[in-house]
Each structure stands twice: as structure tokens, then as C-alpha cells.
Scaffold this motif. Structure first.
Motif, PDB file in Angstrom:
ATOM      1  N   ASN A   1       0.767  -1.278   0.213  1.00  0.00           N
ATOM      2  CA  ASN A   1      -0.044  -0.135  -0.103  1.00  0.00           C
ATOM      3  C   ASN A   1       0.760   1.115  -0.042  1.00  0.00           C
ATOM      4  OD1 ASN A   1       0.017   1.339   2.916  1.00  0.00           O
ATOM      5  ND2 ASN A   1       0.271  -0.996   3.117  1.00  0.00           N
ATOM      6  N   ALA A   2       0.374   2.404  -0.397  1.00  0.00           N
ATOM      7  CA  ALA A   2       0.806   3.783  -0.251  1.00  0.00           C
ATOM      8  C   ALA A   2      -0.459   4.545  -0.009  1.00  0.00           C
ATOM      9  CB  ALA A   2       1.755   4.044  -1.452  1.00  0.00           C
ATOM     10  N   SER A   3      -0.280   5.863   0.755  1.00  0.00           N
ATOM     11  CA  SER A   3      -1.225   6.644   0.940  1.00  0.00           C
ATOM     12  C   SER A   3      -0.620   8.110   0.322  1.00  0.00           C
ATOM     13  CB  SER A   3      -1.625   6.676   2.287  1.00  0.00           C
ATOM     14  OG  SER A   3      -2.326   5.474   2.725  1.00  0.00           O
ATOM     15  N   PHE A   4      -1.581   9.240   0.108  1.00  0.00           N
ATOM     16  CA  PHE A   4      -1.206  10.446  -0.124  1.00  0.00           C
ATOM     17  C   PHE A   4      -2.118  11.362   0.497  1.00  0.00           C
ATOM     18  CE2 PHE A   4      -3.409   9.346  -4.190  1.00  0.00           C
ATOM     19  CZ  PHE A   4      -4.654  10.084  -4.035  1.00  0.00           C
ATOM     20  N   HIS A   5      -1.529  12.503   0.921  1.00  0.00           N
ATOM     21  CA  HIS A   5      -2.206  13.608   1.699  1.00  0.00           C
ATOM     22  C   HIS A   5      -2.071  14.760   0.748  1.00  0.00           C
ATOM     23  CE1 HIS A   5      -1.320  12.067   5.923  1.00  0.00           C
ATOM     24  NE2 HIS A   5      -1.925  11.290   5.139  1.00  0.00           N
ATOM     25  N   LEU A   6      -3.312  15.709   0.577  1.00  0.00           N
ATOM     26  CA  LEU A   6      -3.450  16.430  -0.317  1.00  0.00           C
ATOM     27  C   LEU A   6      -3.589  18.055   0.422  1.00  0.00           C
ATOM     28  CD1 LEU A   6      -6.034  15.115  -2.962  1.00  0.00           C
ATOM     29  CD2 LEU A   6      -3.592  15.134  -2.952  1.00  0.00           C
ATOM     30  N   GLY A   7      -3.293  19.053   0.043  1.00  0.00           N
ATOM     31  CA  GLY A   7      -3.192  20.373   0.388  1.00  0.00           C
ATOM     32  C   GLY A   7      -4.677  20.961  -0.002  1.00  0.00           C
ATOM     33  N   GLY A   8      -4.883  22.237   0.118  1.00  0.00           N
ATOM     34  CA  GLY A   8      -6.076  22.907  -0.416  1.00  0.00           C
ATOM     35  C   GLY A   8      -5.909  22.850  -2.048  1.00  0.00           C
ATOM     36  N   PHE A   9      -7.003  22.477  -2.434  1.00  0.00           N
ATOM     37  CA  PHE A   9      -6.886  22.379  -4.050  1.00  0.00           C
ATOM     38  C   PHE A   9      -6.915  23.679  -4.434  1.00  0.00           C
ATOM     39  CE2 PHE A   9      -9.788  18.220  -3.751  1.00  0.00           C
ATOM     40  CZ  PHE A   9      -8.749  17.655  -2.975  1.00  0.00           C
ATOM     41  N   LEU A  10      -6.295  23.819  -5.341  1.00  0.00           N
ATOM     42  CA  LEU A  10      -5.929  25.176  -6.361  1.00  0.00           C
ATOM     43  C   LEU A  10      -7.150  25.244  -7.387  1.00  0.00           C
ATOM     44  CD1 LEU A  10      -2.265  25.160  -7.169  1.00  0.00           C
ATOM     45  CD2 LEU A  10      -3.292  26.750  -5.976  1.00  0.00           C
ATOM     46  N   GLU A  11      -7.591  23.950  -7.531  1.00  0.00           N
ATOM     47  CA  GLU A  11      -8.951  24.231  -8.581  1.00  0.00           C
ATOM     48  C   GLU A  11     -10.088  24.432  -7.976  1.00  0.00           C
ATOM     49  OE1 GLU A  11      -6.203  20.732 -10.084  1.00  0.00           O
ATOM     50  OE2 GLU A  11      -6.660  21.579  -8.165  1.00  0.00           O
ATOM     51  N   ASN A  12     -10.100  24.924  -6.434  1.00  0.00           N
ATOM     52  CA  ASN A  12     -11.204  25.348  -5.675  1.00  0.00           C
ATOM     53  C   ASN A  12     -11.331  27.022  -6.321  1.00  0.00           C
ATOM     54  OD1 ASN A  12     -11.805  23.289  -4.192  1.00  0.00           O
ATOM     55  ND2 ASN A  12     -10.837  24.037  -2.496  1.00  0.00           N
TER      56      ASN A  12
ATOM     57  N   VAL B   1      -4.283  19.514  -8.113  1.00  0.00           N
ATOM     58  CA  VAL B   1      -4.856  18.133  -8.169  1.00  0.00           C
ATOM     59  C   VAL B   1      -4.639  17.731  -9.186  1.00  0.00           C
ATOM     60  CG1 VAL B   1      -6.864  16.781  -7.479  1.00  0.00           C
ATOM     61  CG2 VAL B   1      -6.364  18.759  -5.956  1.00  0.00           C
ATOM     62  N   GLU B   2      -5.377  18.061 -10.311  1.00  0.00           N
ATOM     63  CA  GLU B   2      -5.403  17.402 -11.890  1.00  0.00           C
ATOM     64  C   GLU B   2      -3.990  17.389 -12.501  1.00  0.00           C
ATOM     65  OE1 GLU B   2      -8.533  18.352 -14.194  1.00  0.00           O
ATOM     66  OE2 GLU B   2     -10.116  18.064 -12.617  1.00  0.00           O
ATOM     67  N   GLN B   3      -2.965  17.984 -11.811  1.00  0.00           N
ATOM     68  CA  GLN B   3      -1.649  18.027 -12.262  1.00  0.00           C
ATOM     69  C   GLN B   3      -0.750  16.763 -11.389  1.00  0.00           C
ATOM     70  OE1 GLN B   3       1.656  19.422 -10.957  1.00  0.00           O
ATOM     71  NE2 GLN B   3       2.544  18.116 -12.530  1.00  0.00           N
ATOM     72  N   ALA B   4      -0.879  17.057 -10.156  1.00  0.00           N
ATOM     73  CA  ALA B   4       0.162  16.247  -9.385  1.00  0.00           C
ATOM     74  C   ALA B   4      -0.458  14.991  -8.940  1.00  0.00           C
ATOM     75  CB  ALA B   4       0.440  17.170  -8.001  1.00  0.00           C
ATOM     76  N   VAL B   5      -1.672  14.797  -8.723  1.00  0.00           N
ATOM     77  CA  VAL B   5      -2.286  13.512  -8.109  1.00  0.00           C
ATOM     78  C   VAL B   5      -2.196  12.375  -9.375  1.00  0.00           C
ATOM     79  CG1 VAL B   5      -4.394  12.462  -7.444  1.00  0.00           C
ATOM     80  CG2 VAL B   5      -3.743  14.409  -6.533  1.00  0.00           C
ATOM     81  N   PRO B   6      -2.524  12.586 -10.560  1.00  0.00           N
ATOM     82  CA  PRO B   6      -2.282  11.456 -11.576  1.00  0.00           C
ATOM     83  C   PRO B   6      -0.797  11.036 -11.690  1.00  0.00           C
ATOM     84  CG  PRO B   6      -3.965  13.232 -12.513  1.00  0.00           C
ATOM     85  CD  PRO B   6      -3.406  13.727 -11.022  1.00  0.00           C
ATOM     86  N   ALA B   7       0.101  12.086 -11.692  1.00  0.00           N
ATOM     87  CA  ALA B   7       1.505  11.933 -11.953  1.00  0.00           C
ATOM     88  C   ALA B   7       2.115  11.167 -10.713  1.00  0.00           C
ATOM     89  CB  ALA B   7       2.234  13.284 -12.008  1.00  0.00           C
TER      90      ALA B   7
END
Length: 314
Positions: free
Chosen positions: A159-170, A202-208
Motif C-alpha cells: 500500500n501507499a497513501s497520499f495527503h493533499l493540500g488545499g485544492f488550487l482548482e477551488n 490536483v489534476e496535475q500532481a495527483v495523476p502523476a
């Protein structure tokens, strides 16, 4: 050669308020473009408009309800890996009190294990209760994701987990960048001018990140299993972000402290982020562990040029 199927939750649209909209659709697009893995979208309603759109793109869409573990077992069979995503179920409830993210996430983990999945990636968040030593106890949607993360780590699944910050897309997903007579304003509850936030494109960094984890998890030298990866494109104040936005758009962009939301979990979420500078100060930006896996992080300037100017520019 059999397809290397990656089952993706959260591929059919917005999941909730503020920091909770999904990146699943962007992950699916990235997997399709790369070609190493075959995405499978797990959805509650395969006849929804968003699900039908995925089917029209040639993507396998399978019905699975996160609150029904048995439906997930069938949906995940044949998958090499899973991207698990949940969203807050309002009103927020503790385990045993009604539908909640903790039950939802545990069902995903249990179903993946029963279905023979090799690798599970979890979209998580830190426990604010733990981080604040009990000062903030109402940010249940964070604490429940963190509890699922610990459950996953003890499951025996790689497994691996990731944590996200405030979404720039907001800026546009939730109307954070609002038009004024002289330009725009960014209004955020509880934040002062100097308070910092961790921001994620999100849509740049998460898929990568997801693609890099999938391509490297079988290599023991990468030491991926059991790790948690903060995904942060920048750490700066909202006032600094507003100034950079104004420069990119060529208009005045101000920052103001908005009134409290009047919702305990959401207000405490903002308060904790403001107090702890976005929560992820222990990790360098960009995350060196992800950079070592080949992840390239877009900059704030790139985000403003490619995403904000086309939407808000004159």
C-alpha cells in the motif's frame, strides 16, 4: 499479455465541499494516455451521465457501492491495483452511528484483499485530532481517512497513501476566486494575511503521483509500501497567492478573511490549516520522495498560466 487493471474510485465527478472533489477522472485520463495500465471505473450508478461518458470513451465501468463490501469484492476482481477515494458523508457520523467514511474505506480495503488485489493506493488526510494533541476534535472527515490509512497499513496489502493540500482548482470548482468591481477577491474563513497553506494542483500532481507509484511499487529498492506521501505544489499564504494571481491576470486580486462557516468540522478544518501552516511543514516542497520516483510538480505560475488565465482572463 493480460491487462494490468487499476480500479479507480471517484471517477465520476465532484464529491463534496472544498477539499474533497475527486481526481479520479484525471487519473483515468493519465492511465489511458500512458498505456501501461488499464483503468476500470468503480461507480455506484453506472447509468449516470458521468458514467455513460466514461463508457463512451471505452472505459470499463463497474458498479460497486462503498457501503456494501460484497458488491466491491466482485467489482475489484481481476484488478492488480486500486485507487481508493472517499468523500465526507454529511452529517458526519462516527463509526456505528450511520454511514461514514471509516466504514466505506475499510470496506474498500477488505474487498481489495478478498479480491486478490496486489497494491492499494489510498487518498488520505492526516488526523487533525492527533496533530493538534486533541485541540481540534471535530474534523471527523480527516480523522476517519487517517483511521482507514492505519487500517490499510495493518491489512497485509502492499500500500501507499497520499495527503493533499488545499485544492488550487477551488478557484473555479467552488468559486473561491470571486469577481469584484476592480478585479477579484479570495476570501477564506479563519485565515489571516500571513497564515500559510499547502496547495495542491490536483489534476496535475495527483495523476502523476499515482502513475509513479504504480510503476514503482514492485521494486523493493523503492521502499514504497506503507509510506505516506504529501502532494504539495506550493506552500504560501492566500494573500501571496492572490498577489501572484493578480500579476498573472493583470488586475487587482485581494485577500480577505471570510466569516466563519458556522459548521464545526469545516471551521475547525480551516482553523487547523491556518494554525499549522497547511499541515505538511515537515515535508519539503516538492516532496523529494516523489521527485525521486520521477514525479514532476507544476508551479503556481504554470497553474495560473494554463488554468486560471483561460478561465478568468480578459
Amino acid at each position: 499479455m493480460p491487462a494490468r487493471i487499476v480500479s479507480v474510485f471517484g471517477a465520476t465527478g465532484t464529491q463534496g465541499r472544498d477539499r474533497c472533489f475527486t481526481s479520479g477522472n484525471a487519473v483515468i485520463r493519465t492511465l489511458l494516455k500512458d498505456g501501461t495500465f488499464t483503468p476500470r471505473a468503480i461507480v455506484r450508478n453506472p447509468d449516470s451521465e458521468a458514467a455513460l461518458k466514461l463508457k463512451g470513451q471505452g472505459i470499463e465501468v463497474v458498479k460497486g457501492d462503498g457501503l456494501d463490501k460484497e458488491s466491491l469484492v466482485g467489482a475489484l476482481r481481476g484488478s492488480e491495483a486500486v485507487l481508493g477515494v472517499t468523500a465526507p458523508i454529511f452529517p458526519l457520523k462516527a463509526e456505528g452511528e450511520g454511514p461514514n467514511e471509516l466504514t466505506w474505506g475499510k470496506n474498500m480495503v477488505d474487498a481489495a484483499k478478498e479480491a486478490g488485489v496486489n497494491f492499494f493506493i489510498w487518498s488520505s488526510l492526516p488526523s487533525v485530532k492527533k496533530l493538534s494533541d486533541g485541540k481540534y476534535t471535530n474534523v471527523i472527515h480527516y480523522d476517519q481517512k487517517a483511521a482507514v490509512e492505519e487500517y490499510l497499513k495493518s491489512s497485509g496489502l502492499a500500500n501507499a497513501s497520499f495527503h493533499l493540500g488545499g485544492f488550487l482548482e477551488n478557484y473555479w470548482k467552488f468559486g473561491l476566486l470571486k469577481k469584484t468591481d476592480t478585479g477579484y477577491d479570495v476570501a477564506v474563513p479563519h485565515y489571516k494575511v500571513t497564515d500559510r497553506q499547502a496547495f495542491t494542483w490536483v489534476e496535475q500532481a495527483v495523476p502523476a503521483t499515482v502513475l509513479a507509484l504504480l510503476k514503482n511499487y514492485t521494486d523493493p529498492s523503492k521502499n514504497i509500501s506503507g509510506k505516506t506521501y504529501p502532494i504539495v505544489n506550493a506552500n504560501l499564504s492566500y494573500s501571496e497567492l492572490a498577489a501572484l494571481t493578480g500579476k498573472a491576470l493583470g488586475v487587482e486580486v485581494t485577500f480577505t478573511t471570510a466569516p466563519a462557516m458556522g459548521m464545526g468540522p469545516i471551521d475547525e478544518m480551516y482553523q487547523s490549516h491556518a494554525e499549522y501552516s497547511g499541515l505538511y511543514t515537515a515535508t519539503s516542497v516538492p516532496n523529494p520522495d516523489l521527485v525521486a520516483l520521477g514525479v514532476k510538480f507544476g508551479t503556481i505560475q504554470e497553474f495560473l498560466e494554463t488554468e486560471v488565465k483561460p478561465r478568468f482572463g480578459a
